[in-house]
Design an enzyme around this catalytic site. Structure first.
Site, PDB file in Angstrom:
ATOM      1  N   ASN A 184      48.257   0.844-100.945  1.00  0.00           N
ATOM      2  CA  ASN A 184      47.346   1.704-101.702  1.00  0.00           C
ATOM      3  C   ASN A 184      47.945   1.950-103.093  1.00  0.00           C
ATOM      4  O   ASN A 184      48.937   2.655-103.225  1.00  0.00           O
ATOM      5  CB  ASN A 184      47.178   3.022-100.932  1.00  0.00           C
ATOM      6  CG  ASN A 184      46.247   3.999-101.645  1.00  0.00           C
ATOM      7  OD1 ASN A 184      45.897   3.806-102.812  1.00  0.00           O
ATOM      8  ND2 ASN A 184      45.858   5.051-100.946  1.00  0.00           N
ATOM      9  N   HIS A 240      38.158   0.724-103.153  1.00  0.00           N
ATOM     10  CA  HIS A 240      39.534   1.199-103.253  1.00  0.00           C
ATOM     11  C   HIS A 240      40.284   0.754-101.999  1.00  0.00           C
ATOM     12  O   HIS A 240      39.774   0.847-100.883  1.00  0.00           O
ATOM     13  CB  HIS A 240      39.544   2.725-103.380  1.00  0.00           C
ATOM     14  CG  HIS A 240      40.905   3.310-103.164  1.00  0.00           C
ATOM     15  ND1 HIS A 240      42.011   2.865-103.863  1.00  0.00           N
ATOM     16  CD2 HIS A 240      41.354   4.270-102.313  1.00  0.00           C
ATOM     17  CE1 HIS A 240      43.072   3.534-103.453  1.00  0.00           C
ATOM     18  NE2 HIS A 240      42.702   4.387-102.516  1.00  0.00           N
ATOM     19  N   CYS A 257      42.743   8.584-106.200  1.00  0.00           N
ATOM     20  CA  CYS A 257      42.352   7.192-105.925  1.00  0.00           C
ATOM     21  C   CYS A 257      40.968   6.847-106.458  1.00  0.00           C
ATOM     22  O   CYS A 257      40.607   5.672-106.529  1.00  0.00           O
ATOM     23  CB  CYS A 257      42.422   6.927-104.430  1.00  0.00           C
ATOM     24  SG  CYS A 257      44.102   7.061-103.807  1.00  0.00           S
TER      25      CYS A 257
HETATM   26  N1  ACO Z   1      54.568   4.567 -87.944  1.00  0.00           N
HETATM   27  C1  ACO Z   1      54.433   4.871 -86.647  1.00  0.00           C
HETATM   28  N2  ACO Z   1      53.730   5.937 -86.226  1.00  0.00           N
HETATM   29  C2  ACO Z   1      53.159   6.706 -87.146  1.00  0.00           C
HETATM   30  C3  ACO Z   1      53.273   6.444 -88.540  1.00  0.00           C
HETATM   31  C4  ACO Z   1      54.015   5.318 -88.903  1.00  0.00           C
HETATM   32  N3  ACO Z   1      54.183   4.957 -90.198  1.00  0.00           N
HETATM   33  N4  ACO Z   1      52.581   7.383 -89.233  1.00  0.00           N
HETATM   34  C5  ACO Z   1      52.054   8.211 -88.312  1.00  0.00           C
HETATM   35  N5  ACO Z   1      52.406   7.820 -87.052  1.00  0.00           N
HETATM   36  C6  ACO Z   1      52.044   8.420 -85.775  1.00  0.00           C
HETATM   37  C7  ACO Z   1      51.689   9.875 -85.887  1.00  0.00           C
HETATM   38  O1  ACO Z   1      52.819  10.698 -85.876  1.00  0.00           O
HETATM   39  C8  ACO Z   1      50.796  10.049 -84.675  1.00  0.00           C
HETATM   40  O2  ACO Z   1      51.634  10.214 -83.544  1.00  0.00           O
HETATM   41  P1  ACO Z   1      51.224  11.193 -82.330  1.00  0.00           P
HETATM   42  O3  ACO Z   1      49.938  10.643 -81.777  1.00  0.00           O
HETATM   43  O4  ACO Z   1      52.393  11.105 -81.407  1.00  0.00           O
HETATM   44  O5  ACO Z   1      51.044  12.548 -82.962  1.00  0.00           O
HETATM   45  C9  ACO Z   1      50.087   8.697 -84.509  1.00  0.00           C
HETATM   46  O6  ACO Z   1      50.871   7.769 -85.274  1.00  0.00           O
HETATM   47  C10 ACO Z   1      48.661   8.707 -85.035  1.00  0.00           C
HETATM   48  O7  ACO Z   1      48.658   9.302 -86.341  1.00  0.00           O
HETATM   49  P2  ACO Z   1      47.332   9.457 -87.183  1.00  0.00           P
HETATM   50  O8  ACO Z   1      47.659  10.114 -88.503  1.00  0.00           O
HETATM   51  O9  ACO Z   1      46.276  10.101 -86.331  1.00  0.00           O
HETATM   52  O10 ACO Z   1      46.946   7.915 -87.433  1.00  0.00           O
HETATM   53  P3  ACO Z   1      45.678   7.309 -88.067  1.00  0.00           P
HETATM   54  O11 ACO Z   1      45.099   6.307 -87.149  1.00  0.00           O
HETATM   55  O12 ACO Z   1      44.754   8.357 -88.634  1.00  0.00           O
HETATM   56  O13 ACO Z   1      46.290   6.471 -89.304  1.00  0.00           O
HETATM   57  C11 ACO Z   1      46.485   6.711 -91.704  1.00  0.00           C
HETATM   58  C12 ACO Z   1      47.011   7.133 -90.328  1.00  0.00           C
HETATM   59  C13 ACO Z   1      46.768   5.242 -91.860  1.00  0.00           C
HETATM   60  C14 ACO Z   1      47.185   7.505 -92.794  1.00  0.00           C
HETATM   61  C15 ACO Z   1      44.969   6.940 -91.777  1.00  0.00           C
HETATM   62  O14 ACO Z   1      44.692   8.243 -91.314  1.00  0.00           O
HETATM   63  C16 ACO Z   1      44.370   6.783 -93.162  1.00  0.00           C
HETATM   64  O15 ACO Z   1      44.292   5.694 -93.687  1.00  0.00           O
HETATM   65  N6  ACO Z   1      43.829   7.889 -93.745  1.00  0.00           N
HETATM   66  C17 ACO Z   1      43.023   7.859 -94.961  1.00  0.00           C
HETATM   67  C18 ACO Z   1      43.822   7.567 -96.187  1.00  0.00           C
HETATM   68  C19 ACO Z   1      42.916   7.649 -97.400  1.00  0.00           C
HETATM   69  O16 ACO Z   1      41.861   7.059 -97.465  1.00  0.00           O
HETATM   70  N7  ACO Z   1      43.319   8.452 -98.386  1.00  0.00           N
HETATM   71  C20 ACO Z   1      42.514   8.636 -99.566  1.00  0.00           C
HETATM   72  C21 ACO Z   1      42.999   7.858-100.693  1.00  0.00           C
HETATM   73  S1  ACO Z   1      44.678   8.206-101.097  1.00  0.00           S
HETATM   74  C22 ACO Z   1      44.716   9.194-102.527  1.00  0.00           C
HETATM   75  O17 ACO Z   1      43.736   9.660-103.044  1.00  0.00           O
HETATM   76  C23 ACO Z   1      46.012   9.472-103.119  1.00  0.00           C
END
Ligand code: ACO
Length: 326
Positions: free
Chosen positions: A281, A251, A115
Protein backbone atom coordinates in the site's frame (compact mmCIF):
# COMPACT_ATOMS: atom_id res chain seq x y z
CA UNK A 1 -16.79 25.82 -25.79
CA UNK A 2 -16.47 23.70 -22.64
CA UNK A 3 -13.02 23.35 -21.14
CA UNK A 4 -11.87 20.01 -19.81
CA UNK A 5 -8.89 18.77 -17.80
CA UNK A 6 -6.90 16.07 -19.51
CA UNK A 7 -4.28 13.62 -18.15
CA UNK A 8 -1.53 14.09 -20.74
CA UNK A 9 1.21 12.03 -19.10
CA UNK A 10 2.07 9.66 -16.28
CA UNK A 11 5.29 8.78 -14.47
CA UNK A 12 6.32 6.85 -11.36
CA UNK A 13 9.28 5.96 -9.24
CA UNK A 14 9.81 3.08 -6.82
CA UNK A 15 12.97 3.07 -4.70
CA UNK A 16 15.13 -0.02 -5.40
CA UNK A 17 15.32 -1.42 -1.85
CA UNK A 18 12.91 -4.35 -1.47
CA UNK A 19 11.37 -5.59 1.79
CA UNK A 20 9.95 -9.06 1.25
CA UNK A 21 7.49 -11.07 3.31
CA UNK A 22 10.42 -13.35 4.21
CA UNK A 23 12.28 -10.31 5.60
CA UNK A 24 9.24 -9.42 7.72
CA UNK A 25 9.02 -13.00 9.03
CA UNK A 26 12.36 -12.28 10.74
CA UNK A 27 11.09 -9.03 12.27
CA UNK A 28 7.60 -9.85 13.61
CA UNK A 29 5.39 -12.87 14.29
CA UNK A 30 3.97 -13.21 10.78
CA UNK A 31 4.25 -15.46 7.73
CA UNK A 32 4.46 -15.11 3.99
CA UNK A 33 1.33 -17.27 3.80
CA UNK A 34 -0.70 -14.98 6.11
CA UNK A 35 0.37 -11.79 4.34
CA UNK A 36 -0.25 -13.17 0.86
CA UNK A 37 -3.63 -14.70 1.73
CA UNK A 38 -4.97 -11.68 3.65
CA UNK A 39 -3.51 -8.85 1.54
CA UNK A 40 -2.01 -10.13 -1.74
CA UNK A 41 1.31 -8.42 -0.89
CA UNK A 42 4.59 -10.20 -1.69
CA UNK A 43 7.02 -7.32 -1.28
CA UNK A 44 7.18 -3.55 -0.89
CA UNK A 45 9.80 -0.86 -1.62
CA UNK A 46 11.59 1.17 1.06
CA UNK A 47 13.08 4.64 0.53
CA UNK A 48 16.83 5.00 1.07
CA UNK A 49 17.93 6.68 4.31
CA UNK A 50 18.63 9.93 2.47
CA UNK A 51 15.34 9.89 0.52
CA UNK A 52 12.20 11.69 1.71
CA UNK A 53 8.78 11.81 0.05
CA UNK A 54 9.77 14.84 -2.06
CA UNK A 55 12.80 12.98 -3.48
CA UNK A 56 10.62 10.12 -4.66
CA UNK A 57 8.10 12.66 -5.99
CA UNK A 58 10.79 14.52 -7.94
CA UNK A 59 11.83 11.32 -9.74
CA UNK A 60 8.21 10.59 -10.73
CA UNK A 61 7.50 14.22 -11.67
CA UNK A 62 10.54 14.44 -13.97
CA UNK A 63 9.31 11.42 -15.92
CA UNK A 64 5.77 12.82 -16.14
CA UNK A 65 7.06 16.22 -17.32
CA UNK A 66 9.30 14.66 -19.96
CA UNK A 67 6.53 12.42 -21.27
CA UNK A 68 4.23 15.46 -21.43
CA UNK A 69 6.90 17.36 -23.37
CA UNK A 70 6.77 20.11 -20.79
CA UNK A 71 9.30 21.96 -18.69
CA UNK A 72 8.59 22.99 -15.12
CA UNK A 73 8.16 26.58 -16.41
CA UNK A 74 5.09 25.37 -18.33
CA UNK A 75 3.35 24.26 -15.13
CA UNK A 76 1.21 26.79 -13.30
CA UNK A 77 0.14 24.76 -10.27
CA UNK A 78 1.69 21.90 -8.29
CA UNK A 79 -0.43 19.73 -5.98
CA UNK A 80 1.22 17.02 -3.90
CA UNK A 81 -0.79 14.40 -2.05
CA UNK A 82 0.91 12.57 0.82
CA UNK A 83 0.49 11.34 4.38
CA UNK A 84 4.25 11.06 4.86
CA UNK A 85 5.56 14.47 3.82
CA UNK A 86 9.13 15.61 4.36
CA UNK A 87 8.24 17.73 7.41
CA UNK A 88 5.61 17.50 10.12
CA UNK A 89 3.62 20.37 8.65
CA UNK A 90 5.95 23.11 7.43
CA UNK A 91 7.18 23.64 4.80
CA UNK A 92 4.82 21.76 2.53
CA UNK A 93 6.36 18.89 0.62
CA UNK A 94 4.93 20.46 -2.54
CA UNK A 95 7.15 23.50 -1.98
CA UNK A 96 10.23 21.33 -1.36
CA UNK A 97 9.48 19.41 -4.56
CA UNK A 98 8.85 22.64 -6.50
CA UNK A 99 12.24 23.95 -5.38
CA UNK A 100 14.00 20.75 -6.42
CA UNK A 101 12.33 20.87 -9.84
CA UNK A 102 13.46 24.47 -10.31
CA UNK A 103 9.98 26.00 -10.27
CA UNK A 104 9.91 29.78 -9.89
CA UNK A 105 6.91 31.40 -8.16
CA UNK A 106 4.67 28.46 -9.09
CA UNK A 107 1.90 27.96 -6.52
CA UNK A 108 2.39 24.63 -4.75
CA UNK A 109 0.42 23.03 -1.96
CA UNK A 110 -0.01 19.72 -0.15
CA UNK A 111 -3.28 17.89 -0.03
CA UNK A 112 -3.97 15.48 2.80
CA UNK A 113 -6.58 12.82 2.24
CA UNK A 114 -4.49 9.75 3.12
CA UNK A 115 -4.94 6.94 0.60
CA UNK A 116 -7.61 8.93 -1.26
CA UNK A 117 -5.10 11.76 -1.78
CA UNK A 118 -4.63 11.22 -5.51
CA UNK A 119 -8.37 11.26 -6.26
CA UNK A 120 -8.87 14.34 -4.05
CA UNK A 121 -5.95 16.08 -5.80
CA UNK A 122 -7.37 15.09 -9.19
CA UNK A 123 -10.68 16.73 -8.31
CA UNK A 124 -8.83 19.94 -7.31
CA UNK A 125 -6.70 19.93 -10.49
CA UNK A 126 -9.81 19.37 -12.60
CA UNK A 127 -11.57 22.31 -10.94
CA UNK A 128 -8.56 24.63 -11.40
CA UNK A 129 -8.32 23.78 -15.08
CA UNK A 130 -12.04 23.80 -15.90
CA UNK A 131 -12.48 27.16 -14.15
CA UNK A 132 -9.63 28.66 -16.16
CA UNK A 133 -7.49 29.26 -13.06
CA UNK A 134 -4.77 26.98 -14.46
CA UNK A 135 -3.70 25.71 -17.88
CA UNK A 136 -1.49 22.89 -16.70
CA UNK A 137 -1.11 21.20 -13.33
CA UNK A 138 1.55 18.84 -12.01
CA UNK A 139 -0.08 16.36 -9.68
CA UNK A 140 2.14 14.18 -7.49
CA UNK A 141 1.39 11.40 -5.02
CA UNK A 142 4.53 10.67 -3.00
CA UNK A 143 4.95 8.50 0.06
CA UNK A 144 7.82 7.54 2.33
CA UNK A 145 5.28 5.80 4.56
CA UNK A 146 7.91 3.40 5.93
CA UNK A 147 9.16 6.30 8.10
CA UNK A 148 5.82 6.19 9.93
CA UNK A 149 5.71 2.45 10.46
CA UNK A 150 6.30 0.70 13.76
CA UNK A 151 8.25 -2.36 12.59
CA UNK A 152 7.24 -4.22 15.74
CA UNK A 153 3.50 -3.89 14.92
CA UNK A 154 2.61 -6.80 12.62
CA UNK A 155 -0.86 -5.41 11.92
CA UNK A 156 0.57 -2.44 9.98
CA UNK A 157 4.21 -3.11 9.07
CA UNK A 158 3.36 -5.75 6.49
CA UNK A 159 1.03 -3.43 4.59
CA UNK A 160 2.79 -0.21 3.61
CA UNK A 161 5.52 0.64 1.11
CA UNK A 162 7.19 3.68 -0.42
CA UNK A 163 6.94 5.18 -3.90
CA UNK A 164 5.65 8.04 -5.99
CA UNK A 165 3.53 8.68 -9.05
CA UNK A 166 2.89 11.87 -10.98
CA UNK A 167 0.87 13.14 -13.88
CA UNK A 168 0.56 16.32 -15.87
CA UNK A 169 -2.94 17.66 -16.50
CA UNK A 170 -3.64 20.20 -19.20
CA UNK A 171 -6.65 22.09 -20.55
CA UNK A 172 -8.38 20.71 -23.63
CA UNK A 173 -11.67 21.24 -25.46
CA UNK A 174 -11.75 17.60 -26.60
CA UNK A 175 -14.18 15.57 -24.44
CA UNK A 176 -12.54 12.34 -25.70
CA UNK A 177 -9.39 13.32 -23.76
CA UNK A 178 -11.13 14.49 -20.60
CA UNK A 179 -11.18 13.68 -16.95
CA UNK A 180 -14.91 13.04 -17.19
CA UNK A 181 -15.89 13.23 -13.54
CA UNK A 182 -14.44 13.01 -10.02
CA UNK A 183 -16.53 12.37 -6.90
CA UNK A 184 -15.01 12.69 -3.42
CA UNK A 185 -16.51 12.17 0.03
CA UNK A 186 -15.63 11.85 3.71
CA UNK A 187 -16.96 10.64 7.04
CA UNK A 188 -15.10 12.43 9.84
CA UNK A 189 -17.03 10.50 12.51
CA UNK A 190 -14.66 7.63 11.83
CA UNK A 191 -11.45 9.71 11.96
CA UNK A 192 -9.99 7.32 14.52
CA UNK A 193 -9.89 4.36 12.10
CA UNK A 194 -6.52 5.51 10.70
CA UNK A 195 -4.21 7.91 12.53
CA UNK A 196 -0.64 9.13 12.90
CA UNK A 197 -0.04 10.95 16.20
CA UNK A 198 2.24 13.94 16.60
CA UNK A 199 -0.17 16.80 15.95
CA UNK A 200 -1.95 19.13 18.38
CA UNK A 201 -4.37 16.38 19.48
CA UNK A 202 -1.64 14.05 20.61
CA UNK A 203 1.83 15.50 20.50
CA UNK A 204 5.01 13.45 20.66
CA UNK A 205 5.73 15.23 24.01
CA UNK A 206 2.42 13.96 25.40
CA UNK A 207 3.25 10.39 24.40
CA UNK A 208 1.81 10.25 20.90
CA UNK A 209 3.73 7.91 18.60
CA UNK A 210 4.39 9.06 15.03
CA UNK A 211 3.30 5.71 13.60
CA UNK A 212 0.42 4.68 11.37
CA UNK A 213 -2.27 3.09 13.52
CA UNK A 214 -5.19 1.40 11.84
CA UNK A 215 -8.39 -0.31 12.88
CA UNK A 216 -7.76 -2.66 9.98
CA UNK A 217 -10.67 -5.04 10.31
CA UNK A 218 -13.25 -2.28 10.91
CA UNK A 219 -11.86 -0.42 7.88
CA UNK A 220 -11.94 -3.59 5.78
CA UNK A 221 -15.58 -4.28 6.69
CA UNK A 222 -16.85 -0.97 5.28
CA UNK A 223 -14.31 -0.38 2.50
CA UNK A 224 -15.79 -2.77 -0.07
CA UNK A 225 -19.33 -1.46 0.38
CA UNK A 226 -18.35 2.22 0.26
CA UNK A 227 -15.95 2.01 -2.70
CA UNK A 228 -18.30 -0.21 -4.72
CA UNK A 229 -21.17 2.24 -4.14
CA UNK A 230 -18.99 5.25 -5.02
CA UNK A 231 -17.68 3.67 -8.23
CA UNK A 232 -21.13 2.43 -9.28
CA UNK A 233 -22.62 5.89 -8.64
CA UNK A 234 -20.10 7.76 -10.77
CA UNK A 235 -20.58 5.30 -13.64
CA UNK A 236 -24.38 5.60 -13.41
CA UNK A 237 -24.26 9.40 -13.23
CA UNK A 238 -22.17 9.53 -16.41
CA UNK A 239 -24.03 6.80 -18.28
CA UNK A 240 -20.97 4.52 -18.34
CA UNK A 241 -21.49 0.74 -18.25
CA UNK A 242 -18.93 -1.61 -16.70
CA UNK A 243 -18.23 -3.06 -20.19
CA UNK A 244 -17.05 0.36 -21.36
CA UNK A 245 -14.31 0.60 -18.72
CA UNK A 246 -10.94 -0.35 -20.18
CA UNK A 247 -9.02 -0.31 -16.89
CA UNK A 248 -10.24 -0.43 -13.29
CA UNK A 249 -7.37 1.14 -11.33
CA UNK A 250 -8.20 1.18 -7.60
CA UNK A 251 -6.08 2.24 -4.66
CA UNK A 252 -3.87 -0.73 -3.85
CA UNK A 253 -4.53 -1.49 -0.16
CA UNK A 254 -5.61 -5.11 -0.25
CA UNK A 255 -6.15 -7.57 -3.10
CA UNK A 256 -9.25 -8.99 -1.41
CA UNK A 257 -10.88 -5.53 -1.32
CA UNK A 258 -9.93 -4.86 -4.96
CA UNK A 259 -11.29 -8.19 -6.22
CA UNK A 260 -14.51 -7.85 -4.23
CA UNK A 261 -15.14 -4.36 -5.66
CA UNK A 262 -14.30 -5.59 -9.17
CA UNK A 263 -16.85 -8.39 -8.79
CA UNK A 264 -19.49 -6.01 -7.40
CA UNK A 265 -18.99 -3.74 -10.42
CA UNK A 266 -18.97 -6.61 -12.92
CA UNK A 267 -15.49 -5.81 -14.20
CA UNK A 268 -13.57 -8.80 -15.56
CA UNK A 269 -10.25 -9.79 -14.01
CA UNK A 270 -8.24 -8.82 -17.12
CA UNK A 271 -9.35 -5.19 -16.69
CA UNK A 272 -8.47 -4.94 -12.97
CA UNK A 273 -5.04 -3.42 -12.37
CA UNK A 274 -3.17 -5.03 -9.47
CA UNK A 275 0.24 -3.85 -8.24
CA UNK A 276 -0.28 -4.45 -4.52
CA UNK A 277 1.75 -7.67 -4.79
CA UNK A 278 4.95 -5.77 -5.69
CA UNK A 279 4.53 -2.41 -3.93
CA UNK A 280 2.14 -2.97 -1.00
CA UNK A 281 0.00 0.00 0.00
CA UNK A 282 1.74 3.18 -1.20
CA UNK A 283 -1.19 5.36 -0.10
CA UNK A 284 -1.56 8.51 -2.25
CA UNK A 285 1.04 7.19 -4.70
CA UNK A 286 -0.65 3.88 -5.44
CA UNK A 287 -3.06 4.95 -8.18
CA UNK A 288 -0.57 6.93 -10.31
CA UNK A 289 1.99 4.12 -9.80
CA UNK A 290 -0.62 1.62 -11.02
CA UNK A 291 -1.51 3.81 -14.03
CA UNK A 292 2.19 4.04 -14.82
CA UNK A 293 2.54 0.26 -14.48
CA UNK A 294 0.04 -0.44 -17.29
CA UNK A 295 1.44 2.49 -19.32
CA UNK A 296 4.93 0.98 -19.22
CA UNK A 297 3.51 -2.45 -20.03
CA UNK A 298 1.93 -0.79 -23.09
CA UNK A 299 -1.53 -1.84 -21.95
CA UNK A 300 -2.72 1.77 -21.54
CA UNK A 301 -3.58 3.45 -24.84
CA UNK A 302 -4.55 7.01 -25.69
CA UNK A 303 -8.30 7.40 -25.23
CA UNK A 304 -8.66 4.41 -22.88
CA UNK A 305 -11.32 4.86 -20.20
CA UNK A 306 -10.03 4.46 -16.63
CA UNK A 307 -12.17 4.00 -13.53
CA UNK A 308 -10.17 5.04 -10.45
CA UNK A 309 -11.24 4.65 -6.84
CA UNK A 310 -9.75 4.98 -3.38
CA UNK A 311 -10.55 4.72 0.30
CA UNK A 312 -8.47 5.86 3.25
CA UNK A 313 -7.95 7.71 6.50
CA UNK A 314 -10.28 10.55 7.36
CA UNK A 315 -12.29 8.57 6.44
CA UNK A 316 -12.09 9.71 2.85
CA UNK A 317 -13.01 8.06 -0.41
CA UNK A 318 -13.64 8.90 -4.02
CA UNK A 319 -13.91 7.75 -7.62
CA UNK A 320 -12.97 9.15 -10.98
CA UNK A 321 -13.71 8.43 -14.62
CA UNK A 322 -10.97 9.66 -16.91
CA UNK A 323 -9.75 9.09 -20.45
CA UNK A 324 -5.98 8.75 -20.78
CA UNK A 325 -4.62 11.37 -23.15
CA UNK A 326 -0.92 10.52 -23.01
N1 ACO B 1 0.63 -11.77 10.52
C1 ACO B 1 -0.03 -12.74 11.16
N2 ACO B 1 -1.18 -12.52 11.83
C2 ACO B 1 -1.65 -11.28 11.86
C3 ACO B 1 -0.99 -10.20 11.22
C4 ACO B 1 0.19 -10.50 10.54
N3 ACO B 1 0.90 -9.56 9.87
N4 ACO B 1 -1.70 -9.06 11.41
C5 ACO B 1 -2.77 -9.41 12.15
N5 ACO B 1 -2.74 -10.74 12.44
C6 ACO B 1 -3.70 -11.53 13.20
C7 ACO B 1 -4.50 -10.72 14.16
O1 ACO B 1 -3.83 -10.51 15.37
C8 ACO B 1 -5.75 -11.57 14.30
O2 ACO B 1 -5.46 -12.60 15.23
P1 ACO B 1 -6.58 -13.16 16.25
O3 ACO B 1 -7.68 -13.71 15.38
O4 ACO B 1 -5.84 -14.17 17.05
O5 ACO B 1 -7.02 -11.96 17.04
C9 ACO B 1 -5.93 -12.24 12.93
O6 ACO B 1 -4.65 -12.10 12.29
C10 ACO B 1 -6.99 -11.57 12.08
O7 ACO B 1 -6.78 -10.15 12.10
P2 ACO B 1 -7.70 -9.15 11.31
O8 ACO B 1 -7.22 -7.74 11.54
O9 ACO B 1 -9.14 -9.45 11.62
O10 ACO B 1 -7.39 -9.59 9.79
P3 ACO B 1 -8.06 -9.13 8.48
O11 ACO B 1 -8.50 -10.31 7.71
O12 ACO B 1 -9.05 -8.02 8.69
O13 ACO B 1 -6.80 -8.52 7.66
C11 ACO B 1 -5.92 -6.33 7.11
C12 ACO B 1 -6.08 -7.42 8.18
C13 ACO B 1 -5.09 -6.91 6.01
C14 ACO B 1 -5.24 -5.11 7.71
C15 ACO B 1 -7.30 -5.95 6.55
O14 ACO B 1 -8.17 -5.71 7.64
C16 ACO B 1 -7.30 -4.72 5.66
O15 ACO B 1 -6.79 -4.75 4.56
N6 ACO B 1 -7.98 -3.62 6.10
C17 ACO B 1 -8.26 -2.46 5.27
C18 ACO B 1 -7.05 -1.63 4.98
C19 ACO B 1 -7.46 -0.40 4.20
O16 ACO B 1 -8.14 -0.46 3.20
N7 ACO B 1 -7.08 0.78 4.70
C20 ACO B 1 -7.45 2.01 4.05
C21 ACO B 1 -6.37 2.57 3.26
S1 ACO B 1 -4.90 2.84 4.20
C22 ACO B 1 -4.75 4.55 4.52
O17 ACO B 1 -5.60 5.35 4.25
C23 ACO B 1 -3.53 5.01 5.16
Amino acid sequence: MKRFASIVSIGAYAPPKILTNADLEKMVDTSDEWILKRTGIRERRIAADNEAASDLGVCAAKIALERANRRIEDIDLIILASLSGDFHSMPSTACVLAGKLGAKNTPAFDLLAACSGFIYALSAAKAYIESGMAESVLLVGAEAASRFIDYSDRSTCVLFGDGAGACVLAATDDPKKAVIDVEIASNGKKWDFLTIDGGSRSTIQSGGAPYIKMKGHETFKIAVRIISASAAAICKKNGVTSEEIDHFIPHQANERIIRAVGTALGIGEERIVLTVDRYGNTSAASIPMAINHIYEEKRLKTGDLMLLDAFGGGLTWGSALARFAG
